[in-house]
Design a protein around this motif. Structure first.
Motif, mmCIF file in Angstrom:
data_model
loop_
_atom_site.group_PDB
_atom_site.id
_atom_site.type_symbol
_atom_site.label_atom_id
_atom_site.label_comp_id
_atom_site.label_asym_id
_atom_site.label_seq_id
_atom_site.Cartn_x
_atom_site.Cartn_y
_atom_site.Cartn_z
ATOM 1 N N VAL A 53 3.443 -1.310 -12.916
ATOM 2 C CA VAL A 53 2.717 -1.926 -11.804
ATOM 3 C C VAL A 53 1.700 -2.938 -12.320
ATOM 4 O O VAL A 53 1.547 -4.039 -11.764
ATOM 5 N N LEU A 54 1.011 -2.586 -13.389
ATOM 6 C CA LEU A 54 -0.072 -3.431 -13.899
ATOM 7 C C LEU A 54 0.404 -4.510 -14.866
ATOM 8 O O LEU A 54 -0.369 -5.414 -15.205
ATOM 9 N N SER A 55 1.641 -4.457 -15.303
ATOM 10 C CA SER A 55 2.130 -5.397 -16.324
ATOM 11 C C SER A 55 2.032 -6.876 -15.923
ATOM 12 O O SER A 55 1.809 -7.724 -16.801
ATOM 13 N N PRO A 56 2.178 -7.260 -14.628
ATOM 14 C CA PRO A 56 2.078 -8.692 -14.298
ATOM 15 C C PRO A 56 0.731 -9.315 -14.643
ATOM 16 O O PRO A 56 0.655 -10.542 -14.832
ATOM 17 N N TRP A 57 -0.327 -8.507 -14.731
ATOM 18 C CA TRP A 57 -1.641 -9.063 -15.045
ATOM 19 C C TRP A 57 -1.672 -9.701 -16.432
ATOM 20 O O TRP A 57 -2.429 -10.644 -16.674
ATOM 21 N N VAL A 58 -0.839 -9.182 -17.335
ATOM 22 C CA VAL A 58 -0.812 -9.712 -18.702
ATOM 23 C C VAL A 58 -0.333 -11.161 -18.703
ATOM 24 O O VAL A 58 -0.784 -11.981 -19.515
ATOM 25 N N GLU A 59 0.584 -11.482 -17.793
ATOM 26 C CA GLU A 59 1.180 -12.814 -17.771
ATOM 27 C C GLU A 59 0.397 -13.808 -16.909
ATOM 28 O O GLU A 59 0.667 -15.006 -16.952
ATOM 29 N N LEU A 103 1.363 -14.341 -6.276
ATOM 30 C CA LEU A 103 1.455 -14.288 -7.737
ATOM 31 C C LEU A 103 2.198 -13.046 -8.213
ATOM 32 O O LEU A 103 2.697 -13.010 -9.340
ATOM 33 N N PHE A 104 2.267 -12.031 -7.360
ATOM 34 C CA PHE A 104 2.905 -10.764 -7.722
ATOM 35 C C PHE A 104 4.218 -10.527 -6.980
ATOM 36 O O PHE A 104 4.923 -9.570 -7.300
ATOM 37 N N LEU A 105 4.507 -11.368 -6.000
ATOM 38 C CA LEU A 105 5.667 -11.091 -5.141
ATOM 39 C C LEU A 105 6.238 -12.384 -4.568
ATOM 40 O O LEU A 105 5.483 -13.235 -4.078
ATOM 41 N N GLU A 106 7.553 -12.520 -4.626
ATOM 42 C CA GLU A 106 8.225 -13.642 -3.970
ATOM 43 C C GLU A 106 8.658 -13.192 -2.575
ATOM 44 O O GLU A 106 9.476 -12.297 -2.439
ATOM 45 N N ALA A 107 8.081 -13.816 -1.576
ATOM 46 C CA ALA A 107 8.409 -13.476 -0.181
ATOM 47 C C ALA A 107 8.081 -14.681 0.688
ATOM 48 O O ALA A 107 7.396 -15.618 0.253
ATOM 49 N N SER A 108 8.541 -14.652 1.928
ATOM 50 C CA SER A 108 8.284 -15.762 2.845
ATOM 51 C C SER A 108 6.813 -15.810 3.218
ATOM 52 O O SER A 108 6.094 -14.803 3.118
ATOM 53 N N ALA A 109 6.374 -16.968 3.666
ATOM 54 C CA ALA A 109 4.966 -17.131 4.053
ATOM 55 C C ALA A 109 4.561 -16.163 5.158
ATOM 56 O O ALA A 109 3.500 -15.527 5.063
ATOM 57 N N VAL A 164 -0.122 -2.889 3.624
ATOM 58 C CA VAL A 164 0.572 -4.042 3.037
ATOM 59 C C VAL A 164 2.076 -3.807 3.002
ATOM 60 O O VAL A 164 2.871 -4.677 3.377
ATOM 61 N N MET A 165 2.471 -2.620 2.574
ATOM 62 C CA MET A 165 3.900 -2.303 2.490
ATOM 63 C C MET A 165 4.559 -2.288 3.864
ATOM 64 O O MET A 165 5.693 -2.757 4.025
ATOM 65 N N ALA A 166 3.866 -1.761 4.860
ATOM 66 C CA ALA A 166 4.423 -1.697 6.215
ATOM 67 C C ALA A 166 4.759 -3.082 6.746
ATOM 68 O O ALA A 166 5.706 -3.247 7.526
ATOM 69 N N ALA A 167 3.985 -4.086 6.332
ATOM 70 C CA ALA A 167 4.257 -5.456 6.779
ATOM 71 C C ALA A 167 5.357 -6.115 5.957
ATOM 72 O O ALA A 167 6.063 -6.993 6.461
ATOM 73 N N LEU A 168 5.523 -5.712 4.703
ATOM 74 C CA LEU A 168 6.497 -6.360 3.829
ATOM 75 C C LEU A 168 7.916 -5.812 3.993
ATOM 76 O O LEU A 168 8.893 -6.568 3.905
ATOM 77 N N GLN A 178 9.769 -0.752 -4.008
ATOM 78 C CA GLN A 178 9.092 -0.776 -5.299
ATOM 79 C C GLN A 178 8.309 -2.072 -5.499
ATOM 80 O O GLN A 178 7.168 -2.058 -5.964
ATOM 81 N N ASP A 179 8.920 -3.203 -5.143
ATOM 82 C CA ASP A 179 8.235 -4.491 -5.285
ATOM 83 C C ASP A 179 7.028 -4.565 -4.353
ATOM 84 O O ASP A 179 5.968 -5.080 -4.726
ATOM 85 N N ALA A 180 7.202 -4.054 -3.132
ATOM 86 C CA ALA A 180 6.108 -4.075 -2.159
ATOM 87 C C ALA A 180 4.956 -3.206 -2.632
ATOM 88 O O ALA A 180 3.781 -3.582 -2.514
ATOM 89 N N LEU A 181 5.263 -2.032 -3.194
ATOM 90 C CA LEU A 181 4.226 -1.132 -3.676
ATOM 91 C C LEU A 181 3.451 -1.767 -4.832
ATOM 92 O O LEU A 181 2.211 -1.768 -4.845
ATOM 93 N N ALA A 182 4.176 -2.332 -5.797
ATOM 94 C CA ALA A 182 3.516 -2.941 -6.949
ATOM 95 C C ALA A 182 2.617 -4.102 -6.520
ATOM 96 O O ALA A 182 1.480 -4.232 -6.981
ATOM 97 N N ALA A 183 3.127 -4.955 -5.623
ATOM 98 C CA ALA A 183 2.336 -6.097 -5.160
ATOM 99 C C ALA A 183 1.114 -5.636 -4.377
ATOM 100 O O ALA A 183 0.019 -6.198 -4.523
ATOM 101 N N ALA A 184 1.285 -4.604 -3.547
ATOM 102 C CA ALA A 184 0.168 -4.089 -2.745
ATOM 103 C C ALA A 184 -0.928 -3.518 -3.639
ATOM 104 O O ALA A 184 -2.114 -3.739 -3.405
#
Length: 303
Positions: A29-35, A220-226, A257-261, A269-275
């Protein structure tokens, strides 16, 4: 806080920590912060700081006769209130506002509590505008969504005009929790149209900046529509009205956040990590702003 609610809050927090580890793993979950570029993170934090300034201006403008010449003390109050609100369980941080107003500006709770309710009513109304705009653009298209959102936006000035009528109708129900809150909020309406529009302007400016920054951070953490990103950020913020929260909003914020995504075909999993990462940014920016409190004036002599 009632002991049972406190136990529930910590239970939610603990369950959330375990759930994230089992469902995704905290290291993943936290790994994207490194990049991430820390330059982008700093810019996002600075822009979030701008929203604290706009909220302070709303409060300062409303209480201008009392706060004139004490903007630093007003900013200090705003940052303390924000820090406690975001970190304490069950939104008990809201209680700090009337206490701080009484201590720092000698404004009694009978005056400050209705004003806080009025501010929260404006916040919810503005969030409703952006939610309608995002959801409507996805379902109906941009033009119908804009028309529907503008119709919603017009309801607040209408409420102001019919406030005396509404108050007479609500007063018989004053013993009910919701009715009493609405009545107190209506009582705190600014007396002059100009003051009303200024308060609304500060509110709109705050939410335009805050939502835009948080949508950017979430992207920055998730590719999704506007529309998905905007609704996710709004849903996360709206969880503050829930009667039950984890410590620091942990668990309930992510659930919003997840309920909306999820309806936008984002994987769980992607929604949880981004949230989680969006919430960490919120808490981090809150702590950074809170670190400024000791450097801000608290008394008239320090301004």
């Amino acid at each position: 806080m009632h002991p049972v609610k406190l136990v529930i809050s910590f239970a939610i927090f603990g369950t959330f920590l375990v759930f994230v580890e089992l469902a995704h793993g905290w290291s993943r979950v936290l790994s994207p912060w490194v990049e991430l570029s820390w330059g982008l993170v700093i810019v996002a934090i600075l822009l979030t700081g701008l929203t604290y300034g706009l909220r302070t201006l709303r409060l300062y403008d409303y209480y201008r006769p009392v706060m004139r010449g004490r903007f630093g003390a007003c900013l200090r109050l705003t940052l303390i209130h924000n820090l406690l609100n975001n970190l304490l369980p069950m939104r008990t941080g809201e209680l700090s506002f009337p206490l701080l107003m009484a201590r720092d500006f000698q404004v009694p709770p009978l005056n400050s509590v209705p004003v806080l309710l009025w501010f929260r009513l404006m916040d919810l109304h503005t969030l409703g505008f952006f939610a309608l705009l995002a959801l409507g653009s996805h379902v109906l298209g941009p033009v119908p969504a804009l028309m529907l959102s503008l119709m919603w936006l017009a309801t607040l000035p209408l409420i102001r005009r019919v406030a005396p009528f509404l108050m007479t109708r609500i007063e018989p129900w004053e013993d009910h929790y919701l009715a009493s809150r609405v009545l107190r909020a209506l009582e705190a309406l600014p007396e002059s149209p100009r003051a009303f529009w200024r308060a609304w302007g500060w509110t709109m400016g705050n939410w335009v900046v805050k939502l835009a920054v948080f949508v950017w951070v979430l992207s920055l953490f998730l590719e999704a529509s506007a529309p998905a990103l905007w609704l996710a950020v709004i849903a996360g913020d709206l969880t503050s009205v829930l009667p039950v929260h984890g410590v620091g909003g942990a668990g309930t914020y992510e659930a919003g956040v997840m309920a909306a995504l999820l309806p936008f075909d984002v994987s769980a999993q992607d929604a949880l990590a981004a949230a989680v990462n969006l919430h960490l940014f919120l808490l981090g920016s809150t702590l950074v702003a809170g670190a400024l409190v000791p450097w801000l004036p608290a008394t008239r002599g320090e301004t």
